[in-house]
Design an enzyme around this catalytic site. Structure first.
Site, mmCIF file in Angstrom:
data_model
loop_
_atom_site.group_PDB
_atom_site.id
_atom_site.type_symbol
_atom_site.label_atom_id
_atom_site.label_comp_id
_atom_site.label_asym_id
_atom_site.label_seq_id
_atom_site.Cartn_x
_atom_site.Cartn_y
_atom_site.Cartn_z
ATOM 1 N N GLU A 225 0.850 -1.184 0.000
ATOM 2 C CA GLU A 225 0.000 0.000 0.000
ATOM 3 C C GLU A 225 0.888 1.237 0.000
ATOM 4 O O GLU A 225 1.735 1.410 0.872
ATOM 5 C CB GLU A 225 -0.942 0.041 1.199
ATOM 6 N N ASP B 8 -2.463 12.469 -2.298
ATOM 7 C CA ASP B 8 -2.567 13.929 -2.230
ATOM 8 C C ASP B 8 -2.924 14.460 -3.615
ATOM 9 O O ASP B 8 -2.211 14.210 -4.588
ATOM 10 C CB ASP B 8 -1.237 14.513 -1.764
ATOM 11 N N ASP C 261 -11.106 10.795 -4.367
ATOM 12 C CA ASP C 261 -12.405 11.470 -4.256
ATOM 13 C C ASP C 261 -12.375 12.849 -4.908
ATOM 14 O O ASP C 261 -13.229 13.684 -4.641
ATOM 15 C CB ASP C 261 -12.848 11.569 -2.790
ATOM 16 N N ASN D 142 -12.152 7.014 8.220
ATOM 17 C CA ASN D 142 -12.685 8.341 8.544
ATOM 18 C C ASN D 142 -12.415 9.324 7.416
ATOM 19 O O ASN D 142 -13.245 10.196 7.131
ATOM 20 C CB ASN D 142 -12.075 8.852 9.844
ATOM 21 N N PHE D 143 -11.269 9.187 6.752
ATOM 22 C CA PHE D 143 -10.939 10.085 5.636
ATOM 23 C C PHE D 143 -11.963 9.939 4.516
ATOM 24 O O PHE D 143 -12.465 10.938 3.989
ATOM 25 C CB PHE D 143 -9.537 9.769 5.113
ATOM 26 N N GLU D 144 -12.288 8.707 4.152
ATOM 27 C CA GLU D 144 -13.264 8.495 3.080
ATOM 28 C C GLU D 144 -14.647 8.954 3.505
ATOM 29 O O GLU D 144 -15.407 9.513 2.700
ATOM 30 C CB GLU D 144 -13.287 7.030 2.672
#
Length: 288
Positions: free
Chosen positions: A89, A163, A199, A261-263
């Protein structure tokens, strides 16, 4: 730190592969300060989880790779003590996704690449709390790592929510560029996957620019999406091409990616999640 050197002092004896002039990086310096909890995690778990590549040769700069460093299937055997498939990853953040995958799939090996020290520490904390033995983490610049990987070494690569570098003048800093794609495609076993998610619509277009017309990858997405092509910054990708229409092929959400949480924040802000699956094609066989 994990010991995976050969008798020559570097994995596989060193061949000079991976030594190159540093290009523009896709990250900026952030605080490396660790609070007490993360410092304790670092102290407690670094010996079990951290791959510190600087232990295996001189590096020209921080987060770089040693001269002559080579990462291969025999490196996997030395690090994980098995020959299981390796999933890498890139930009693992706090480590929620890769540690959840490692817990659910003990028959795979996992390597988290993350440049920010607090994220590295938190990944080790999660690994330690869950008693994981099949995950490692390295604080290293991903393009330089992949430039040192021998062909056909990696089963899958994941790059989730890199980013976006939204300003046009900064698009050259985006991680997904032609040179990096070449290194990833070479590192992957033939037919195996690079999974990407973003996103940000403009980054999705950038990914299509870089990836869709490559000879070493096939976009296997079956979901047709429409994107506002007037916003794409043509010419910033290494292999940009003229976008003739607004319909592109993407993938359904990868079920192996947990909802972090980011998504959740991106979804709450009304952003669309774009998933991609690109299969490498270069004739290199998989694991025996």
């Amino acid at each position: 730190m994990t010991d995976f050197t050969s008798s020559a002092g570097l994995p596989d004896g060193g061949s000079g592969k991976g030594h190159h002039t540093r290009s523009i990086v896709s990250f900026v310096r952030r605080s490396s300060h660790l609070d007490r909890r993360l410092q304790n995690a670092w102290d407690d778990y670094a010996d079990s989880f951290l791959l510190d590549f600087s232990d295996f040769g001189e590096t020209e700069y921080d987060l770089g790779m040693p001269r002559g460093f080579v990462f291969s299937r025999s490196s996997i055997s030395r690090i994980w003590k098995n020959s299981n498939p390796l999933i890498v990853e890139v930009g693992s953040g706090q480590g929620e996704n890769i540690t959840a995958a490692a817990l659910s799939h003990p028959d795979n090996n996992y390597l988290a690449l993350e440049v920010y020290k607090p994220g590295v520490a938190h990944t080790m904390l999660l690994g330690g709390k869950n008693g994981l033995t099949n995950v490692k983490v390295a604080q290293v610049n991903a393009p330089e790592f992949f430039a040192a990987v021998q062909p056909g070494t990696v089963r899958e690569v994941w790059t989730f929510f890199p980013d976006p570098w939204p300003k046009t003048k900064h698009h050259k800093r985006r991680l997904i560029q032609g040179k990096f794609a070449h290194s990833v495609g070479t590192a992957l076993e033939d037919g195996c996957m690079w999974r990407i998610a973003t996103d940000i619509d403009d980054y999705a277009l950038h990914i299509h620019e870089v990836m869709d017309h490559r000879d070493d990858f096939t976009n296997t997405g079956t979901l047709t999406v429409s994107l506002p092509v007037e916003h794409v910054s043509k010419g910033n990708a290494d292999r940009a091409y003229l976008l003739e229409h607004a319909d592109f092929q993407e993938s359904h959400r990868f079920e192996g990616r947990i909802l972090t949480n980011f998504e959740k924040k991106g979804l709450a802000a009304g952003r669309t999640i774009h998933d991609f699956t690109f299969h490498a094609r270069h004739g290199i066989s998989g694991y025996e």
